[in-house]
Design a protein around this motif. Structure first.
Motif, mmCIF file in Angstrom:
data_model
loop_
_atom_site.group_PDB
_atom_site.id
_atom_site.type_symbol
_atom_site.label_atom_id
_atom_site.label_comp_id
_atom_site.label_asym_id
_atom_site.label_seq_id
_atom_site.Cartn_x
_atom_site.Cartn_y
_atom_site.Cartn_z
ATOM 1 N N UNK A 1 2.782 5.490 11.455
ATOM 2 C CA UNK A 1 1.446 5.180 10.952
ATOM 3 C C UNK A 1 0.997 3.806 11.435
ATOM 4 N N UNK A 2 -0.312 3.625 11.621
ATOM 5 C CA UNK A 2 -0.869 2.340 11.994
ATOM 6 C C UNK A 2 -0.785 1.386 10.809
ATOM 7 N N UNK A 3 -1.256 0.173 11.042
ATOM 8 C CA UNK A 3 -1.276 -0.826 9.973
ATOM 9 C C UNK A 3 -2.108 -0.316 8.787
ATOM 10 N N UNK B 1 0.825 -1.185 0.000
ATOM 11 C CA UNK B 1 0.000 0.000 0.000
ATOM 12 C C UNK B 1 0.864 1.241 0.000
ATOM 13 N N UNK B 2 0.288 2.369 -0.304
ATOM 14 C CA UNK B 2 0.979 3.646 -0.204
ATOM 15 C C UNK B 2 0.842 4.130 1.231
ATOM 16 N N UNK B 3 1.974 4.210 1.924
ATOM 17 C CA UNK B 3 1.947 4.597 3.324
ATOM 18 C C UNK B 3 1.838 6.112 3.458
ATOM 19 N N UNK B 4 1.323 6.552 4.559
ATOM 20 C CA UNK B 4 1.295 7.971 4.853
ATOM 21 C C UNK B 4 2.700 8.439 5.191
ATOM 22 N N UNK B 5 2.911 9.734 5.293
ATOM 23 C CA UNK B 5 4.222 10.282 5.589
ATOM 24 C C UNK B 5 4.601 10.118 7.060
ATOM 25 N N UNK B 6 3.632 9.760 7.890
ATOM 26 C CA UNK B 6 3.892 9.565 9.316
ATOM 27 C C UNK B 6 4.571 8.216 9.535
ATOM 28 N N UNK C 1 -2.574 -3.428 17.759
ATOM 29 C CA UNK C 1 -3.905 -3.392 17.144
ATOM 30 C C UNK C 1 -3.881 -3.773 15.663
ATOM 31 N N UNK C 2 -3.215 -4.865 15.348
ATOM 32 C CA UNK C 2 -3.243 -5.310 13.959
ATOM 33 C C UNK C 2 -4.659 -5.698 13.542
ATOM 34 N N UNK C 3 -5.094 -5.295 12.354
ATOM 35 C CA UNK C 3 -6.432 -5.657 11.875
ATOM 36 C C UNK C 3 -6.472 -7.019 11.189
ATOM 37 N N UNK D 1 -2.145 -6.974 5.875
ATOM 38 C CA UNK D 1 -1.980 -5.901 6.857
ATOM 39 C C UNK D 1 -0.490 -5.595 6.918
ATOM 40 N N UNK D 2 -0.100 -4.366 6.595
ATOM 41 C CA UNK D 2 1.313 -4.009 6.498
ATOM 42 C C UNK D 2 1.616 -2.771 7.321
ATOM 43 N N UNK D 3 2.841 -2.713 7.844
ATOM 44 C CA UNK D 3 3.261 -1.584 8.651
ATOM 45 C C UNK D 3 4.718 -1.263 8.343
ATOM 46 N N UNK D 4 5.037 0.027 8.317
ATOM 47 C CA UNK D 4 6.412 0.464 8.102
ATOM 48 C C UNK D 4 7.176 0.468 9.420
#
Length: 251
Positions: free
Chosen positions: A19-21, A11-16, A153-155, A38-41
């Motif tokens: 950021x959450x998952x 996915x395209x992550x936010x600049x934060x 809090x992974x979805x 479900x992905x996280x940086x």
């Protein structure tokens, strides 16, 4: 590097950077089931030597692709994760618990900056209950690097799985385990005695499953095997030259 066809599941992550998952659960365009991701940086960055220089984040994802099992994907934007002859080994730690090993392989397209592997029930449970995940990987000509992830809090839902101790508890208390039949077929076993002999034979998978003999009579033998991810039922009947098999997923 990961080709677009592989990396498009991200996915395209936010600049934060905290950021959450990011989550997606979409039907496979070829009709082979759903793709849940479900992905996280990473909350930190690493810097590698040329030609991969420049600060970069790692990505950790939980996935269930099409009708497959639960799996993880760990990757960098650039660089080469070193793997052994048979698999890739990553050292992981959740919160203040003991480190453990995640094993996988490079993606089928040959991308060396990513590792994909299966996730067992205990690891998935720890991730769901955890706050911080550390993953240590060996990067070609850059040594060991540690990436940190906020995994609260992974979805991710994924395939329903149980630890073997949970299954033993259900069976001991005679609690029903909801199942969904996924397939069935028959194997030629020549005769009833050979069919029963096959069901009685132990295998190197015995430590990874629970074997329950429901019926063992002169005319019939029924064996159910529970693993973390699925259930199989095998039936031998007097007068039949086949072993009937059914497979189930947990609901």
């Amino acid at each position: 590097m990961i080709r677009f066809a592989v990396f498009s599941v991200f996915f395209i992550f936010s600049n934060n950077v905290f950021a959450d998952w990011d989550y997606s659960n979409e039907p496979d365009k070829m009709g082979r089931g759903n793709n849940e991701i479900a992905a996280v940086k990473s909350t930190d960055t690493i810097t590698l030597q040329s030609p991969y220089d420049g600060a970069q984040h790692a990505t950790f994802a939980l996935r269930k692709m099409q009708k497959g099992n639960n799996e993880f994907l760990f990757s960098f934007e650039r660089g080469q994760i070193v793997c052994g002859a048979s698999n890739c080994t990553l050292t992981a730690r959740i919160d203040d618990n003991k480190p453990f090993i995640l094993r996988g392989n490079h993606p089928e397209d040959g991308s060396s900056n990513a590792v994909i592997g299966s996730v067992d029930a205990a690891t998935l449970k720890s991730i769901r209950n955890g706050k911080k995940l550390l993953i240590e990987s060996t990067i070609y000509q850059n040594g060991e690097k540690i990436s940190e992830f906020n995994i609260q809090q992974t979805p991710f839902v994924g395939q329903k799985v149980y630890e073997l101790d949970e299954i033993r508890s259900f069976l001991k208390s005679k609690q029903e385990i909801p199942l969904d039949k996924t397939s069935s077929f028959s194997l030629n076993t020549s005769n009833f005695d050979i069919c029963k002999k096959v069901l009685k034979t132990t295998s190197d998978k015995d430590d990874d499953e629970i074997r329950v003999v429901l019926v063992n009579s002169k005319n019939e033998m029924i064996v159910i095997k529970y693993s973390e991810t699925f259930v199989s039922k095998s039936v031998c009947e007097k007068g039949s030259k086949e072993m009937k098999m059914e497979f189930f997923n947990y609901l």
